[in-house]
Design an enzyme around this catalytic site. Structure first.
Site, PDB file in Angstrom:
ATOM      1  N   ARG A 108      75.415 -27.911  72.701  1.00  0.00           N
ATOM      2  CA  ARG A 108      75.741 -28.419  71.616  1.00  0.00           C
ATOM      3  C   ARG A 108      76.023 -29.937  71.454  1.00  0.00           C
ATOM      4  NH1 ARG A 108      76.443 -24.480  67.619  1.00  0.00           N
ATOM      5  NH2 ARG A 108      75.546 -22.286  68.237  1.00  0.00           N
ATOM      6  N   TYR A 215      71.766 -18.771  79.981  1.00  0.00           N
ATOM      7  CA  TYR A 215      70.874 -19.734  80.501  1.00  0.00           C
ATOM      8  C   TYR A 215      71.641 -20.716  81.037  1.00  0.00           C
ATOM      9  CZ  TYR A 215      71.765 -21.181  75.402  1.00  0.00           C
ATOM     10  OH  TYR A 215      72.491 -21.378  74.388  1.00  0.00           O
ATOM     11  N   ASP A 292      74.137 -23.196  57.258  1.00  0.00           N
ATOM     12  CA  ASP A 292      74.981 -21.925  56.782  1.00  0.00           C
ATOM     13  C   ASP A 292      75.577 -21.864  55.893  1.00  0.00           C
ATOM     14  OD1 ASP A 292      74.303 -21.091  59.371  1.00  0.00           O
ATOM     15  OD2 ASP A 292      76.270 -21.134  60.060  1.00  0.00           O
TER      16      ASP A 292
HETATM   17  C1  LIG Z   1      77.701 -17.405  68.997  1.00  0.00           C
HETATM   18  C2  LIG Z   1      76.637 -18.050  68.346  1.00  0.00           C
HETATM   19  C3  LIG Z   1      75.541 -18.584  68.904  1.00  0.00           C
HETATM   20  C4  LIG Z   1      74.541 -19.096  68.132  1.00  0.00           C
HETATM   21  N1  LIG Z   1      73.511 -19.618  68.790  1.00  0.00           N
HETATM   22  C5  LIG Z   1      72.487 -20.453  68.313  1.00  0.00           C
HETATM   23  C6  LIG Z   1      71.214 -20.724  68.702  1.00  0.00           C
HETATM   24  O1  LIG Z   1      71.000 -20.430  70.094  1.00  0.00           O
HETATM   25  N2  LIG Z   1      70.276 -21.339  67.955  1.00  0.00           N
HETATM   26  C7  LIG Z   1      70.574 -21.630  66.623  1.00  0.00           C
HETATM   27  O2  LIG Z   1      69.455 -22.237  65.909  1.00  0.00           O
HETATM   28  N3  LIG Z   1      71.545 -21.319  66.030  1.00  0.00           N
HETATM   29  C8  LIG Z   1      72.622 -20.534  66.749  1.00  0.00           C
HETATM   30  N4  LIG Z   1      73.728 -20.313  66.177  1.00  0.00           N
HETATM   31  C9  LIG Z   1      73.795 -20.487  64.794  1.00  0.00           C
HETATM   32  C10 LIG Z   1      74.289 -21.964  64.632  1.00  0.00           C
HETATM   33  O3  LIG Z   1      75.261 -22.435  65.091  1.00  0.00           O
HETATM   34  C11 LIG Z   1      74.434 -22.227  63.160  1.00  0.00           C
HETATM   35  O4  LIG Z   1      73.736 -21.832  62.164  1.00  0.00           O
HETATM   36  C12 LIG Z   1      74.568 -23.982  62.809  1.00  0.00           C
HETATM   37  O5  LIG Z   1      75.714 -24.344  63.513  1.00  0.00           O
HETATM   38  C13 LIG Z   1      75.024 -24.101  61.365  1.00  0.00           C
HETATM   39  O6  LIG Z   1      74.863 -25.539  61.105  1.00  0.00           O
HETATM   40  P1  LIG Z   1      75.348 -26.002  59.920  1.00  0.00           P
HETATM   41  O7  LIG Z   1      75.572 -27.591  60.179  1.00  0.00           O
HETATM   42  O8  LIG Z   1      74.826 -25.424  58.687  1.00  0.00           O
HETATM   43  O9  LIG Z   1      77.098 -25.694  59.762  1.00  0.00           O
HETATM   44  P2  LIG Z   1      78.304 -25.697  60.532  1.00  0.00           P
HETATM   45  O10 LIG Z   1      77.882 -25.911  62.185  1.00  0.00           O
HETATM   46  O11 LIG Z   1      79.437 -24.878  60.377  1.00  0.00           O
HETATM   47  O12 LIG Z   1      78.772 -27.226  60.239  1.00  0.00           O
HETATM   48  C14 LIG Z   1      79.604 -27.303  59.063  1.00  0.00           C
HETATM   49  C15 LIG Z   1      80.344 -28.798  59.074  1.00  0.00           C
HETATM   50  O13 LIG Z   1      80.963 -28.903  57.764  1.00  0.00           O
HETATM   51  C16 LIG Z   1      82.152 -29.392  57.839  1.00  0.00           C
HETATM   52  N5  LIG Z   1      83.166 -29.060  56.823  1.00  0.00           N
HETATM   53  C17 LIG Z   1      83.400 -27.665  56.334  1.00  0.00           C
HETATM   54  N6  LIG Z   1      84.204 -27.878  55.196  1.00  0.00           N
HETATM   55  C18 LIG Z   1      83.937 -29.284  54.973  1.00  0.00           C
HETATM   56  C19 LIG Z   1      84.593 -29.831  53.671  1.00  0.00           C
HETATM   57  N7  LIG Z   1      85.187 -29.288  52.567  1.00  0.00           N
HETATM   58  N8  LIG Z   1      84.391 -31.524  53.706  1.00  0.00           N
HETATM   59  C20 LIG Z   1      83.908 -31.995  54.977  1.00  0.00           C
HETATM   60  N9  LIG Z   1      83.120 -31.164  55.861  1.00  0.00           N
HETATM   61  C21 LIG Z   1      83.278 -29.897  55.671  1.00  0.00           C
HETATM   62  C22 LIG Z   1      82.746 -28.872  59.302  1.00  0.00           C
HETATM   63  O14 LIG Z   1      83.716 -29.285  59.975  1.00  0.00           O
HETATM   64  C23 LIG Z   1      81.495 -28.504  60.060  1.00  0.00           C
HETATM   65  O15 LIG Z   1      81.475 -29.914  60.891  1.00  0.00           O
HETATM   66  C24 LIG Z   1      74.845 -19.514  66.869  1.00  0.00           C
HETATM   67  C25 LIG Z   1      75.821 -19.097  66.250  1.00  0.00           C
HETATM   68  C26 LIG Z   1      76.798 -18.379  66.846  1.00  0.00           C
HETATM   69  C27 LIG Z   1      78.142 -17.812  66.148  1.00  0.00           C
END
Ligand SMILES: Cc1cc2nc3c(=O)[nH]c(=O)nc-3n(C[C@H](O)[C@H](O)[C@H](O)COP(=O)(O)OP(=O)(O)OC[C@H]3O[C@@H](n4cnc5c(N)ncnc54)[C@H](O)[C@@H]3O)c2cc1C
Length: 402
Positions: A108, A215, A292
């Site tokens: 990641r 993996y 998410d």
């Molecule tokens: C065990 C596990 C395994 C996974 N494996 C996979 C995989 O193999 N392949 C895949 O596609 N997905 C996988 N996922 C899912 C994936 O990790 C998430 O869906 C993805 O990281 C979501 O990205 P995002 O940018 O939407 O949210 P996030 O990664 O949660 O990023 C949100 C960001 O917003 C920031 N933030 C939050 N609130 C605020 C605020 N008020 N002001 C400013 N910043 C803020 C946080 O600090 C963070 O950096 C997995 C999840 C888990 C739990």
């Protein structure tokens, strides 16, 4: 007040937020990403990227770099965590011809680094320690107030602030839904690994109420593991549910390979598995949700980040089609994005739950699953075509007038 009022503001600098920064900048507008942490990064573990995401990363010019630090596995294998042995597999070797891009597994933090560098090269302004607390849409733009007193004005806000999104409260009063499952994960140097599966494969060892995914990463120099189990203590309402003692108890009933693999898992962090029910609305005026924040899902399809990347790509297409560089038309762009992404991601969220049930089933269901998997051919794409296939992300529909 920082920044310019014609900027698109992205709240959250995870995979979804950074990819959005990039696609929005490539659509010809100023962009600023606000991340609350001190740096852009993620706790070390692997990520699987299916071709619906790597196709987009290829379009963004990032796939070569990703291939250099990632691994292209040969097969996705389902194996029996209790008795050992393979149950079924999906051949990945023809994915470039079939889906236009490979299946990749990578670290990641490597993906985040590549996205940050690409954002910087595209002129995206990146702010750290910017914890967005207030959003005010006055019809002409949006003001974002941060915890440290800084304020930013933008033409619109895309909130990619993750599972516990504060912005989501504008659309729903729903709570995260605890599945009672918890994940332990970690990547370790290969020389610490005494037992591993075939290093050309992604292997999910599945059993009643648990699974282990394994993996290789970084050209096989690291080994990634994710162990997931249903906590009995969760069912009893105990506050420390899913602790390492439970992890060891649960995996003690597995075959030698799985049991002897789990001591290498990191014990300091654990991830309780949450999702939410799909919601129909992610956009109001000049504010929209992404990743998410919009559609958190259980991780069994390995699609959460892939869907966030699809969101970002489709939003970029919608901005190109509907919005000018100064922000006129941005509301129409957000609505066009919402129209194609809500049904797609709702299906992925629901299927991820079903996939988890299929992995963790016991009794007659388990016998039937195993029989079905053993009869499947390795090149049978019935269950993944809708997910990986070209044109499924919605960007073409947006460009063609959705
Ligand atoms: C065990 C596990 C395994 C996974 N494996 C996979 C995989 O193999 N392949 C895949 O596609 N997905 C996988 N996922 C899912 C994936 O990790 C998430 O869906 C993805 O990281 C979501 O990205 P995002 O940018 O939407 O949210 P996030 O990664 O949660 O990023 C949100 C960001 O917003 C920031 N933030 C939050 N609130 C605020 C605020 N008020 N002001 C400013 N910043 C803020 C946080 O600090 C963070 O950096 C997995 C999840 C888990 C739990």
């Amino acid at each position: 007040m920082s920044g310019s009022s014609t900027e698109l503001l992205v709240v959250g600098g995870g995979i979804g937020g950074l990819t959005t920064g990039l696609t929005a900048a490539r659509s010809g507008r100023p962009v600023r990403v606000l991340e609350r942490s001190a740096e852009f990064g993620e706790v070390g573990a692997g990520i699987q990227l299916a071709p619906n995401a790597t196709r987009i990363l290829h379009e963004l010019g990032l796939l070569e770099e990703i291939r250099e630090v990632g691994v292209l596995p040969r097969r996705l294998v389902l194996a029996d965590a209790m008795g050992g042995g393979e149950l079924g597999a999906l051949d990945l070797t023809d994915f470039v011809e079939r889906y236009g891009a490979p299946y990749v597994v990578m670290h990641r933090s490597d993906l985040l680094d590549i996205l940050v560098r690409a954002c910087q090269a595209a002129g995206v302004a990146l702010e750290t320690r910017a914890d967005a607390r207030t959003l005010v849409d006055d019809g002409a733009g949006v003001d974002v107030g941060c915890a440290d007193g800084r304020t930013f004005r933008g033409t619109a806000v895309v909130a990619a602030d993750g599972l516990h999104s504060r912005t989501r409260a504008l659309f729903s009063d729903d709570e995260t839904i605890g599945s009672g499952y918890v994940a332990y994960r970690g990547a370790v140097p290969m020389d610490q690994v005494s037992r591993h599966a075939d290093l050309r494969d992604v292997v999910a060892w599945v059993g009643p109420g648990l699974h282990l995914v394994q993996y290789p990463l970084r050209s096989g120099r690291f080994y990634n593991q994710v162990a997931v189990f249903r906590s009995r203590a969760f069912g009893r309402g105990e506050p420390d549910w899913g602790n390492p003692t439970e992890l060891d108890e649960q995996f003690a009933r597995c075959c030698d390979h799985v049991r002897e693999s789990t001591p290498l898992l990191g014990r300091d962090n654990r991830w309780p598995m949450y999702d939410r029910v799909p919601i129909p609305t992610w956009v109001t005026g000049r504010i929209g949700l992404l990743g998410d924040a919009a559609h958190p899902m259980l991780q069994y399809l390995a699609q959460g980040a892939c869907q966030a990347i699809e969101d970002a790509w489709t939003l970029g297409a919608a901005l190109r089609r509907h919005a000018g560089p100064s922000g006129d038309g941005v509301e129409a762009a957000l609505l066009a994005y919402q129209a194609v992404r809500v049904p797609r991601t709702a299906r992925v969220q629901r299927t991820a739950r079903t996939w988890g049930e299929m992995w963790h089933v016991d009794g007659v269901g388990r016998l039937l699953r195993d029989e079905l998997l053993r009869r499947r051919a390795d090149d049978d794409h019935t269950y993944v075509e809708w997910l990986y296939g070209r044109g499924t992300d919605g960007a073409d529909a947006v460009l063609n007038g959705a």
